[in-house]
Design a protein around this motif. Sequence first.
Motif, PDB file in Angstrom:
ATOM      1  N   ILE A 104     -32.566 106.313  69.141  1.00 23.86           N
ATOM      2  CA  ILE A 104     -33.340 107.480  68.744  1.00 23.86           C
ATOM      3  C   ILE A 104     -32.987 108.647  69.660  1.00 23.86           C
ATOM      4  O   ILE A 104     -33.178 108.555  70.880  1.00 23.86           O
ATOM      5  CB  ILE A 104     -34.849 107.197  68.827  1.00 23.86           C
ATOM      6  CG1 ILE A 104     -35.208 106.005  67.940  1.00 23.86           C
ATOM      7  CG2 ILE A 104     -35.660 108.418  68.418  1.00 23.86           C
ATOM      8  CD1 ILE A 104     -36.644 105.586  68.033  1.00 23.86           C
ATOM      9  N   PRO A 105     -32.471 109.730  69.125  1.00 29.48           N
ATOM     10  CA  PRO A 105     -32.133 110.885  69.975  1.00 29.48           C
ATOM     11  C   PRO A 105     -33.388 111.528  70.547  1.00 29.48           C
ATOM     12  O   PRO A 105     -34.468 111.473  69.959  1.00 29.48           O
ATOM     13  CB  PRO A 105     -31.410 111.827  69.006  1.00 29.48           C
ATOM     14  CG  PRO A 105     -31.864 111.429  67.650  1.00 29.48           C
ATOM     15  CD  PRO A 105     -32.126 109.954  67.703  1.00 29.48           C
ATOM     16  N   ALA A 106     -33.239 112.138  71.710  1.00 33.76           N
ATOM     17  CA  ALA A 106     -34.366 112.809  72.355  1.00 33.76           C
ATOM     18  C   ALA A 106     -34.775 114.037  71.554  1.00 33.76           C
ATOM     19  O   ALA A 106     -33.973 114.623  70.824  1.00 33.76           O
ATOM     20  CB  ALA A 106     -33.990 113.202  73.782  1.00 33.76           C
ATOM     21  N   GLY A 107     -36.021 114.401  71.699  1.00 31.75           N
ATOM     22  CA  GLY A 107     -36.507 115.629  71.082  1.00 31.75           C
ATOM     23  C   GLY A 107     -37.149 115.463  69.725  1.00 31.75           C
ATOM     24  O   GLY A 107     -37.684 116.432  69.169  1.00 31.75           O
ATOM     25  N   LEU A 108     -37.121 114.272  69.150  1.00 29.84           N
ATOM     26  CA  LEU A 108     -37.745 114.053  67.850  1.00 29.84           C
ATOM     27  C   LEU A 108     -39.261 113.955  67.992  1.00 29.84           C
ATOM     28  O   LEU A 108     -39.782 113.543  69.036  1.00 29.84           O
ATOM     29  CB  LEU A 108     -37.221 112.771  67.210  1.00 29.84           C
ATOM     30  CG  LEU A 108     -35.766 112.748  66.739  1.00 29.84           C
ATOM     31  CD1 LEU A 108     -35.471 111.417  66.064  1.00 29.84           C
ATOM     32  CD2 LEU A 108     -35.477 113.901  65.791  1.00 29.84           C
ATOM     33  N   GLN A 115     -39.961 106.940  61.882  1.00 29.22           N
ATOM     34  CA  GLN A 115     -39.251 106.822  60.608  1.00 29.22           C
ATOM     35  C   GLN A 115     -37.804 106.387  60.832  1.00 29.22           C
ATOM     36  O   GLN A 115     -37.268 105.547  60.102  1.00 29.22           O
ATOM     37  CB  GLN A 115     -39.295 108.141  59.847  1.00 29.22           C
ATOM     38  CG  GLN A 115     -40.672 108.493  59.290  1.00 29.22           C
ATOM     39  CD  GLN A 115     -40.689 109.839  58.587  1.00 29.22           C
ATOM     40  OE1 GLN A 115     -39.652 110.488  58.441  1.00 29.22           O
ATOM     41  NE2 GLN A 115     -41.864 110.272  58.170  1.00 29.22           N
ATOM     42  N   LEU A 116     -37.171 106.963  61.849  1.00 28.54           N
ATOM     43  CA  LEU A 116     -35.787 106.604  62.150  1.00 28.54           C
ATOM     44  C   LEU A 116     -35.693 105.157  62.625  1.00 28.54           C
ATOM     45  O   LEU A 116     -34.810 104.407  62.193  1.00 28.54           O
ATOM     46  CB  LEU A 116     -35.228 107.549  63.208  1.00 28.54           C
ATOM     47  CG  LEU A 116     -33.775 107.307  63.626  1.00 28.54           C
ATOM     48  CD1 LEU A 116     -32.841 107.393  62.419  1.00 28.54           C
ATOM     49  CD2 LEU A 116     -33.357 108.308  64.708  1.00 28.54           C
ATOM     50  N   PRO A 128     -42.008  95.368  55.391  1.00 33.50           N
ATOM     51  CA  PRO A 128     -42.453  96.685  55.880  1.00 33.50           C
ATOM     52  C   PRO A 128     -43.653  96.596  56.822  1.00 33.50           C
ATOM     53  O   PRO A 128     -43.722  97.336  57.807  1.00 33.50           O
ATOM     54  CB  PRO A 128     -42.810  97.436  54.590  1.00 33.50           C
ATOM     55  CG  PRO A 128     -42.039  96.745  53.515  1.00 33.50           C
ATOM     56  CD  PRO A 128     -41.993  95.303  53.915  1.00 33.50           C
ATOM     57  N   GLN A 129     -44.606  95.704  56.535  1.00 35.56           N
ATOM     58  CA  GLN A 129     -45.780  95.595  57.395  1.00 35.56           C
ATOM     59  C   GLN A 129     -45.415  95.027  58.757  1.00 35.56           C
ATOM     60  O   GLN A 129     -45.976  95.435  59.777  1.00 35.56           O
ATOM     61  CB  GLN A 129     -46.850  94.735  56.726  1.00 35.56           C
ATOM     62  CG  GLN A 129     -47.475  95.387  55.498  1.00 35.56           C
ATOM     63  CD  GLN A 129     -48.738  94.690  55.058  1.00 35.56           C
ATOM     64  OE1 GLN A 129     -49.248  93.797  55.724  1.00 35.56           O
ATOM     65  NE2 GLN A 129     -49.260  95.100  53.918  1.00 35.56           N
ATOM     66  N   LEU A 130     -44.467  94.117  58.788  1.00 32.04           N
ATOM     67  CA  LEU A 130     -44.020  93.587  60.071  1.00 32.04           C
ATOM     68  C   LEU A 130     -43.301  94.656  60.876  1.00 32.04           C
ATOM     69  O   LEU A 130     -43.468  94.757  62.096  1.00 32.04           O
ATOM     70  CB  LEU A 130     -43.113  92.379  59.854  1.00 32.04           C
ATOM     71  CG  LEU A 130     -42.546  91.708  61.109  1.00 32.04           C
ATOM     72  CD1 LEU A 130     -43.656  91.318  62.072  1.00 32.04           C
ATOM     73  CD2 LEU A 130     -41.706  90.492  60.737  1.00 32.04           C
ATOM     74  N   LEU A 135     -43.326  98.528  65.388  1.00 37.07           N
ATOM     75  CA  LEU A 135     -43.233  99.937  65.771  1.00 37.07           C
ATOM     76  C   LEU A 135     -44.432 100.411  66.588  1.00 37.07           C
ATOM     77  O   LEU A 135     -44.387 101.496  67.177  1.00 37.07           O
ATOM     78  CB  LEU A 135     -43.067 100.808  64.528  1.00 37.07           C
ATOM     79  CG  LEU A 135     -41.684 100.736  63.863  1.00 37.07           C
ATOM     80  CD1 LEU A 135     -41.684 101.457  62.527  1.00 37.07           C
ATOM     81  CD2 LEU A 135     -40.612 101.315  64.777  1.00 37.07           C
ATOM     82  N   THR A 136     -45.502  99.633  66.642  1.00 38.40           N
ATOM     83  CA  THR A 136     -46.614  99.994  67.525  1.00 38.40           C
ATOM     84  C   THR A 136     -46.177  99.940  68.987  1.00 38.40           C
ATOM     85  O   THR A 136     -46.865 100.464  69.862  1.00 38.40           O
ATOM     86  CB  THR A 136     -47.828  99.066  67.321  1.00 38.40           C
ATOM     87  OG1 THR A 136     -47.461  97.716  67.640  1.00 38.40           O
ATOM     88  CG2 THR A 136     -48.328  99.132  65.878  1.00 38.40           C
ATOM     89  N   ASN A 137     -45.037  99.293  69.255  1.00 40.49           N
ATOM     90  CA  ASN A 137     -44.509  99.210  70.619  1.00 40.49           C
ATOM     91  C   ASN A 137     -43.586 100.360  70.973  1.00 40.49           C
ATOM     92  O   ASN A 137     -43.094 100.422  72.108  1.00 40.49           O
ATOM     93  CB  ASN A 137     -43.750  97.889  70.790  1.00 40.49           C
ATOM     94  CG  ASN A 137     -44.659  96.687  70.772  1.00 40.49           C
ATOM     95  OD1 ASN A 137     -45.441  96.476  71.692  1.00 40.49           O
ATOM     96  ND2 ASN A 137     -44.578  95.891  69.714  1.00 40.49           N
TER      97      ASN A 137
END
Length: 232
Positions: A104-108, A115-116, A128-130, A135-137
């Motif tokens: 993930i590039p910085a600044g997003l 999303q990325l 998707p739920q998993l 992604l909570t991490n």
Amino acid sequence: MLRRLPLGSPRGPRPPLAARSAITAVPLAHAEVGVRGTRPPLVLLHGIFGNHGNFHTVAKTLVRRVGGQPDLVERLISVDISPTSTTLISEFPAYISAMKSVNIPAGLSRSAARQLADSQLSSVVQDPQLRQFLLTNLVEVEGRYIWRVNLDAISHHFADIMSFPVFHKPYPGPALFLGGSKSPYISSKDYPEIQRLFPNADVQFIEGAGHIVHQDKFEEFIAAVLSFLPSP
């Protein structure tokens, strides 16, 4: 919808696990929901890749509907895990590799970063739920997005994490092993060991739920927990 399955007969003792290094106690991150009373609380423990926020909605819901428990560890609920080694059936090593490869590039913004990361994980973590759970991490630290769980440590000690220690004294209280019908983490091959260690255990499955039972079927999960716990 709950599906209840009978337990089998006990089996012989398992061979001892490999020797482990000394265990050091560390402070646990935790959250308290509700008002402290004079009776022991209902304790919710999350699993690998989890954090104390995972069961927050569950905890708030149970606080509104459940009273305290009269004795310490009066009864036990195990959610989609059995007292056996689950190393061979787990897909977590593949998930760890996928998480390590996320770039993930910085600044997003946080939403764009999620999303990325979600897109990059999707080829390996197809549920998707998993993915949303993993992604909570994802957290931002000084403008960079990193995983707050120590993926290297989890990967290095994965066999220990997914194993189960040898116990010879059973737990005599009521126990519920509550699994998802779409998850492999509790199966009929586990029933003898469940019965040996938890002779008063019941095994139930929530139809249509995967490994993250409370997320997949929230109301059914709450209903099963409340049905098992004693009335206030």
